[in-house]
Design an enzyme around this catalytic site. Structure first.
Site, PDB file in Angstrom:
ATOM      1  N   TYR A   1      28.861   2.026 105.984  1.00  0.00           N
ATOM      2  CA  TYR A   1      28.763   1.927 104.534  1.00  0.00           C
ATOM      3  C   TYR A   1      28.983   3.325 103.979  1.00  0.00           C
ATOM      4  O   TYR A   1      28.291   4.273 104.360  1.00  0.00           O
ATOM      5  CB  TYR A   1      27.395   1.392 104.067  1.00  0.00           C
ATOM      6  CG  TYR A   1      27.353   1.440 102.551  1.00  0.00           C
ATOM      7  CD1 TYR A   1      27.925   0.429 101.801  1.00  0.00           C
ATOM      8  CD2 TYR A   1      26.856   2.550 101.883  1.00  0.00           C
ATOM      9  CE1 TYR A   1      27.984   0.499 100.424  1.00  0.00           C
ATOM     10  CE2 TYR A   1      26.910   2.642 100.501  1.00  0.00           C
ATOM     11  CZ  TYR A   1      27.474   1.607  99.780  1.00  0.00           C
ATOM     12  OH  TYR A   1      27.552   1.691  98.409  1.00  0.00           O
TER      13      TYR A   1
ATOM     14  N   GLU B   1      25.187 -12.526  92.085  1.00  0.00           N
ATOM     15  CA  GLU B   1      25.616 -12.058  93.405  1.00  0.00           C
ATOM     16  C   GLU B   1      24.823 -12.757  94.506  1.00  0.00           C
ATOM     17  O   GLU B   1      23.599 -12.735  94.504  1.00  0.00           O
ATOM     18  CB  GLU B   1      25.382 -10.538  93.437  1.00  0.00           C
ATOM     19  CG  GLU B   1      26.047  -9.826  94.557  1.00  0.00           C
ATOM     20  CD  GLU B   1      25.956  -8.305  94.350  1.00  0.00           C
ATOM     21  OE1 GLU B   1      26.179  -7.807  93.229  1.00  0.00           O
ATOM     22  OE2 GLU B   1      25.629  -7.616  95.335  1.00  0.00           O
TER      23      GLU B   1
ATOM     24  N   ARG C   1       8.732   6.794  93.719  1.00  0.00           N
ATOM     25  CA  ARG C   1       8.647   8.057  92.966  1.00  0.00           C
ATOM     26  C   ARG C   1       7.324   8.090  92.220  1.00  0.00           C
ATOM     27  O   ARG C   1       6.978   7.118  91.550  1.00  0.00           O
ATOM     28  CB  ARG C   1       9.785   8.138  91.956  1.00  0.00           C
ATOM     29  CG  ARG C   1      11.127   8.191  92.639  1.00  0.00           C
ATOM     30  CD  ARG C   1      12.208   8.566  91.645  1.00  0.00           C
ATOM     31  NE  ARG C   1      13.486   8.468  92.310  1.00  0.00           N
ATOM     32  CZ  ARG C   1      14.574   7.982  91.764  1.00  0.00           C
ATOM     33  NH1 ARG C   1      14.557   7.584  90.507  1.00  0.00           N
ATOM     34  NH2 ARG C   1      15.689   7.922  92.442  1.00  0.00           N
TER      35      ARG C   1
ATOM     36  N   ARG D   1      28.149  -8.338 106.194  1.00  0.00           N
ATOM     37  CA  ARG D   1      27.693  -9.232 105.139  1.00  0.00           C
ATOM     38  C   ARG D   1      28.796  -9.295 104.095  1.00  0.00           C
ATOM     39  O   ARG D   1      29.475  -8.290 103.844  1.00  0.00           O
ATOM     40  CB  ARG D   1      26.408  -8.698 104.477  1.00  0.00           C
ATOM     41  CG  ARG D   1      25.242  -8.556 105.408  1.00  0.00           C
ATOM     42  CD  ARG D   1      24.707  -9.852 105.910  1.00  0.00           C
ATOM     43  NE  ARG D   1      24.032 -10.628 104.870  1.00  0.00           N
ATOM     44  CZ  ARG D   1      23.592 -11.870 105.051  1.00  0.00           C
ATOM     45  NH1 ARG D   1      23.757 -12.480 106.226  1.00  0.00           N
ATOM     46  NH2 ARG D   1      22.980 -12.523 104.070  1.00  0.00           N
TER      47      ARG D   1
ATOM     48  N   ASP E   1      29.511   5.495 100.299  1.00  0.00           N
ATOM     49  CA  ASP E   1      29.653   5.567  98.851  1.00  0.00           C
ATOM     50  C   ASP E   1      31.008   6.195  98.532  1.00  0.00           C
ATOM     51  O   ASP E   1      31.597   6.881  99.380  1.00  0.00           O
ATOM     52  CB  ASP E   1      28.518   6.421  98.261  1.00  0.00           C
ATOM     53  CG  ASP E   1      27.315   5.568  97.872  1.00  0.00           C
ATOM     54  OD1 ASP E   1      27.508   4.377  97.543  1.00  0.00           O
ATOM     55  OD2 ASP E   1      26.182   6.090  97.900  1.00  0.00           O
TER      56      ASP E   1
ATOM     57  N   ARG F   1      21.118 -10.382  92.765  1.00  0.00           N
ATOM     58  CA  ARG F   1      21.071  -9.630  91.509  1.00  0.00           C
ATOM     59  C   ARG F   1      22.096 -10.198  90.535  1.00  0.00           C
ATOM     60  O   ARG F   1      23.002 -10.945  90.926  1.00  0.00           O
ATOM     61  CB  ARG F   1      21.310  -8.133  91.745  1.00  0.00           C
ATOM     62  CG  ARG F   1      22.621  -7.806  92.427  1.00  0.00           C
ATOM     63  CD  ARG F   1      22.771  -6.287  92.608  1.00  0.00           C
ATOM     64  NE  ARG F   1      24.045  -5.985  93.254  1.00  0.00           N
ATOM     65  CZ  ARG F   1      24.542  -4.783  93.425  1.00  0.00           C
ATOM     66  NH1 ARG F   1      23.860  -3.723  93.012  1.00  0.00           N
ATOM     67  NH2 ARG F   1      25.707  -4.584  94.010  1.00  0.00           N
TER      68      ARG F   1
ATOM     69  N   ARG G   1      13.733   6.398 103.797  1.00  0.00           N
ATOM     70  CA  ARG G   1      12.768   7.212 103.077  1.00  0.00           C
ATOM     71  C   ARG G   1      11.804   6.314 102.322  1.00  0.00           C
ATOM     72  O   ARG G   1      12.100   5.142 102.079  1.00  0.00           O
ATOM     73  CB  ARG G   1      13.488   8.120 102.078  1.00  0.00           C
ATOM     74  CG  ARG G   1      14.209   9.276 102.732  1.00  0.00           C
ATOM     75  CD  ARG G   1      14.974  10.078 101.702  1.00  0.00           C
ATOM     76  NE  ARG G   1      15.980   9.279 101.019  1.00  0.00           N
ATOM     77  CZ  ARG G   1      15.929   8.946  99.736  1.00  0.00           C
ATOM     78  NH1 ARG G   1      14.926   9.345  98.993  1.00  0.00           N
ATOM     79  NH2 ARG G   1      16.882   8.225  99.189  1.00  0.00           N
TER      80      ARG G   1
HETATM   81  C1  LIG Z   1      29.078  -4.404  96.813  1.00  0.00           C
HETATM   82  C2  LIG Z   1      29.398  -2.949  96.920  1.00  0.00           C
HETATM   83  C3  LIG Z   1      28.989  -2.106  95.921  1.00  0.00           C
HETATM   84  C4  LIG Z   1      29.290  -0.755  96.002  1.00  0.00           C
HETATM   85  N1  LIG Z   1      28.817   0.053  95.003  1.00  0.00           N
HETATM   86  C5  LIG Z   1      29.066   1.370  95.072  1.00  0.00           C
HETATM   87  C6  LIG Z   1      28.542   2.239  94.074  1.00  0.00           C
HETATM   88  O1  LIG Z   1      27.848   1.804  93.122  1.00  0.00           O
HETATM   89  N2  LIG Z   1      28.820   3.564  94.184  1.00  0.00           N
HETATM   90  C7  LIG Z   1      29.571   4.072  95.222  1.00  0.00           C
HETATM   91  O2  LIG Z   1      29.784   5.287  95.257  1.00  0.00           O
HETATM   92  N3  LIG Z   1      30.089   3.260  96.169  1.00  0.00           N
HETATM   93  C8  LIG Z   1      29.855   1.929  96.120  1.00  0.00           C
HETATM   94  N4  LIG Z   1      30.370   1.109  97.096  1.00  0.00           N
HETATM   95  C9  LIG Z   1      31.219   1.687  98.164  1.00  0.00           C
HETATM   96  C10 LIG Z   1      32.737   1.670  97.848  1.00  0.00           C
HETATM   97  O3  LIG Z   1      33.186   0.342  97.662  1.00  0.00           O
HETATM   98  C11 LIG Z   1      33.476   2.352  99.007  1.00  0.00           C
HETATM   99  O4  LIG Z   1      33.085   3.708  99.044  1.00  0.00           O
HETATM  100  C12 LIG Z   1      35.002   2.332  98.915  1.00  0.00           C
HETATM  101  O5  LIG Z   1      35.496   1.064  98.644  1.00  0.00           O
HETATM  102  C13 LIG Z   1      35.609   2.827 100.231  1.00  0.00           C
HETATM  103  O6  LIG Z   1      36.996   2.976 100.102  1.00  0.00           O
HETATM  104  P1  LIG Z   1      37.983   2.748 101.314  1.00  0.00           P
HETATM  105  O7  LIG Z   1      39.322   3.178 100.843  1.00  0.00           O
HETATM  106  O8  LIG Z   1      37.448   3.373 102.551  1.00  0.00           O
HETATM  107  O9  LIG Z   1      37.939   1.175 101.601  1.00  0.00           O
HETATM  108  P2  LIG Z   1      38.457  -0.068 100.737  1.00  0.00           P
HETATM  109  O10 LIG Z   1      38.179   0.164  99.283  1.00  0.00           O
HETATM  110  O11 LIG Z   1      37.897  -1.283 101.349  1.00  0.00           O
HETATM  111  O12 LIG Z   1      40.042  -0.061 100.950  1.00  0.00           O
HETATM  112  C14 LIG Z   1      40.626  -0.491 102.149  1.00  0.00           C
HETATM  113  C15 LIG Z   1      41.929  -1.200 101.788  1.00  0.00           C
HETATM  114  O13 LIG Z   1      42.681  -1.416 102.997  1.00  0.00           O
HETATM  115  C16 LIG Z   1      43.398  -2.621 102.837  1.00  0.00           C
HETATM  116  N5  LIG Z   1      43.792  -3.078 104.176  1.00  0.00           N
HETATM  117  C17 LIG Z   1      42.993  -3.384 105.223  1.00  0.00           C
HETATM  118  N6  LIG Z   1      43.733  -3.716 106.315  1.00  0.00           N
HETATM  119  C18 LIG Z   1      45.042  -3.603 105.952  1.00  0.00           C
HETATM  120  C19 LIG Z   1      46.282  -3.779 106.622  1.00  0.00           C
HETATM  121  N7  LIG Z   1      46.363  -4.106 107.932  1.00  0.00           N
HETATM  122  N8  LIG Z   1      47.433  -3.579 105.934  1.00  0.00           N
HETATM  123  C20 LIG Z   1      47.405  -3.227 104.629  1.00  0.00           C
HETATM  124  N9  LIG Z   1      46.239  -3.028 103.939  1.00  0.00           N
HETATM  125  C21 LIG Z   1      45.083  -3.210 104.593  1.00  0.00           C
HETATM  126  C22 LIG Z   1      42.428  -3.527 102.122  1.00  0.00           C
HETATM  127  O14 LIG Z   1      43.132  -4.562 101.447  1.00  0.00           O
HETATM  128  C23 LIG Z   1      41.730  -2.559 101.152  1.00  0.00           C
HETATM  129  O15 LIG Z   1      42.329  -2.589  99.862  1.00  0.00           O
HETATM  130  C24 LIG Z   1      30.040  -0.236  97.077  1.00  0.00           C
HETATM  131  C25 LIG Z   1      30.447  -1.091  98.093  1.00  0.00           C
HETATM  132  C26 LIG Z   1      30.109  -2.424  98.038  1.00  0.00           C
HETATM  133  C27 LIG Z   1      30.489  -3.311  99.183  1.00  0.00           C
END
Ligand SMILES: Cc1cc2nc3c(=O)[nH]c(=O)nc-3n(C[C@H](O)[C@H](O)[C@H](O)COP(=O)(O)OP(=O)(O)OC[C@H]3O[C@@H](n4cnc5c(N)ncnc54)[C@H](O)[C@@H]3O)c2cc1C
Length: 383
Positions: free
Chosen positions: A347, A299, A176, A248, A349, A278, A172
């Protein structure tokens, strides 16, 4: 009682584990890391007392009322609005680009209509159908704003020049024509009073749910369970047979100071000559707390190598084609569902992660008791 394995104790795994535990399944959650909450993990820094977002800043925002009500069962949410600032060529601006940014940048006093007309006049209208990120930005904001805010930042963030990235990255017009500098356009926004790890701990706190940390779940462990919900990397599960999916990663360089380091939670550095993308000052994510000392993260973004933590999926043509192959392999697995940001290579949130986890659990709880088969994906990873 059926045994279910949930791989990963991030939001995806925790929410699914709780919902299935509540429904009477015996759920074992595994995480390879020494802590729960995945990439949303927060912890107090011993030296400064500041609540730190260990894997980078996380701001909770959503327009999904179901998710907002769900998450608030587990902690109080404190008011927080993300107002990002940007430094470009020695000057500080407000982000996302808004009327203040435009007026300050060009030394004008435009009203919304005038600013819109001005931007249309400086945008490159010779570009009819933008193919690249660069063309998209040049068409919509013109050369000066593109060079000030997008070119350097994007090059650092993605490790590629905007002319090599598809136009779809800038979906988008990020502009604003008013003075709204709230980074998110969501209905609800806030910060958990006790951090995200506290929330996940409370989500996982159910008598039918057990958690094993420091435990990597391997293929050989799967036959012990009626179903496996896997939120780990999809390519890792198949031993990278179709090649590694590109991500990344981020390096955070921590500094501790006294007082207020930068006066704001997040400041973006748009110039290519500055190596970091940042700086986040974590005490400003908890404005209701007061700390004499402060802690910042500088970062840096780079390509994710084998031993690094995957952060942002690259999802260009090559990766999407690999993903297609992994999807086919996943469909061949029995009693297994791939979920979350790593399991579906998207990706996501936090609010989307939670909504999808609630949906996946709901679907399983409809299908399983009726003898139905839960599919490999509850969402389309290519969608
Ligand atoms: C830099 C960054 C900033 C972000 N900022 C925001 C934000 O401001 N607001 C927002 O809403 N979202 C944000 N996010 C997104 C947010 O991090 C994700 O929505 C969230 O982490 C997803 O959760 P998940 O459980 O799917 O994955 P994850 O949190 O990655 O959890 C997956 C887990 O699985 C485990 N795992 C993997 N393989 C195995 C295995 N074989 N055995 C055992 N354990 C395993 C890992 O260790 C990990 O702990 C951001 C993401 C990033 C990268």
């Amino acid at each position: 009682m059926k045994n279910i394995a949930v791989v990963g104790a991030g939001f995806s795994g925790a929410v699914i584990a709780r919902e299935l535990g509540k429904a009477g399944y015996r759920v074992s959650v595994f995480d390879a890391r020494p802590h729960i909450a995945g990439n949303c993990h927060t912890e107090r820094d011993a030296e400064t007392g500041v609540m730190v977002h260990a894997y980078g800043p996380h701001i909770f925002h959503t327009s999904n009322e179901k998710v907002w009500n769900y998450i608030r069962q587990f902690d109080e949410f404190m008011p927080f609005v993300n107002r990002v600032k940007a430094i470009s060529k020695g000057r500080v601006f407000s982000l996302p680009i808004n009327l203040l940014t435009i007026n300050q940048f060009f030394g004008k006093t435009f009203n919304p209509k005038e600013a819109e007309a001005f931007l249309a006049s400086i945008g490159d209208q010779s570009i009819a159908a933008p193919q690249t990120f660069e063309e998209q930005a040049l068409k919509f904001v013109g050369k000066d704003l593109y060079e000030a805010f997008f070119r350097g930042y994007t090059t650092k963030q993605w490790g590629m020049h905007p002319s090599e990235l598809p136009a779809s990255i800038l979906k988008r017009l990020p502009v604003r024509f008013n003075y709204d500098d709230n980074y998110y356009a969501s209905t609800f926004q806030g910060m958990p009073k006790n951090g995200y790890t506290y929330i996940v701990e409370r989500i996982l706190d159910h008598p039918n749910v057990t958690v094993q940390l420091n435990t990597r779940f391997e293929r050989a462990m799967a036959p012990g369970y009626a179903h496996v919900f896997y939120s780990g990397p999809i390519d890792a599960w198949f031993n990278y047979s179709e090649g590694r999916l590109g991500y990344r990663t981020l390096d955070f360089v921590t500094e501790r100071h006294t007082g207020d380091y930068q006066g704001n939670a997040v400041i973006n550095y748009c110039d290519e000559e500055v190596p970091w993308t940042r700086i986040s000052e974590h005490k400003h994510f908890s404005p209701w707390e007061s700390h004499e000392k402060t802690l910042i993260f500088k970062e840096y973004s780079r390509y994710c190598e084998e031993r690094d933590t995957p952060y942002y999926p690259i999802r260009l043509a090559k990766e999407k084609s690999q993903l297609k192959s992994y999807i086919e392999l996943a469909k061949g697995e029995k009693n297994m569902t791939f979920v979350g940001r790593l399991g579906t290579y998207r990706y996501l949130d936090m609010h989307v992660t939670i909504a999808e986890a609630l949906d996946a659990a709901e679907r399983f709880l409809e299908l399983d008791p009726a003898g139905g088969v839960m599919p490999a994906f509850a969402v389309d990873p290519l969608g």
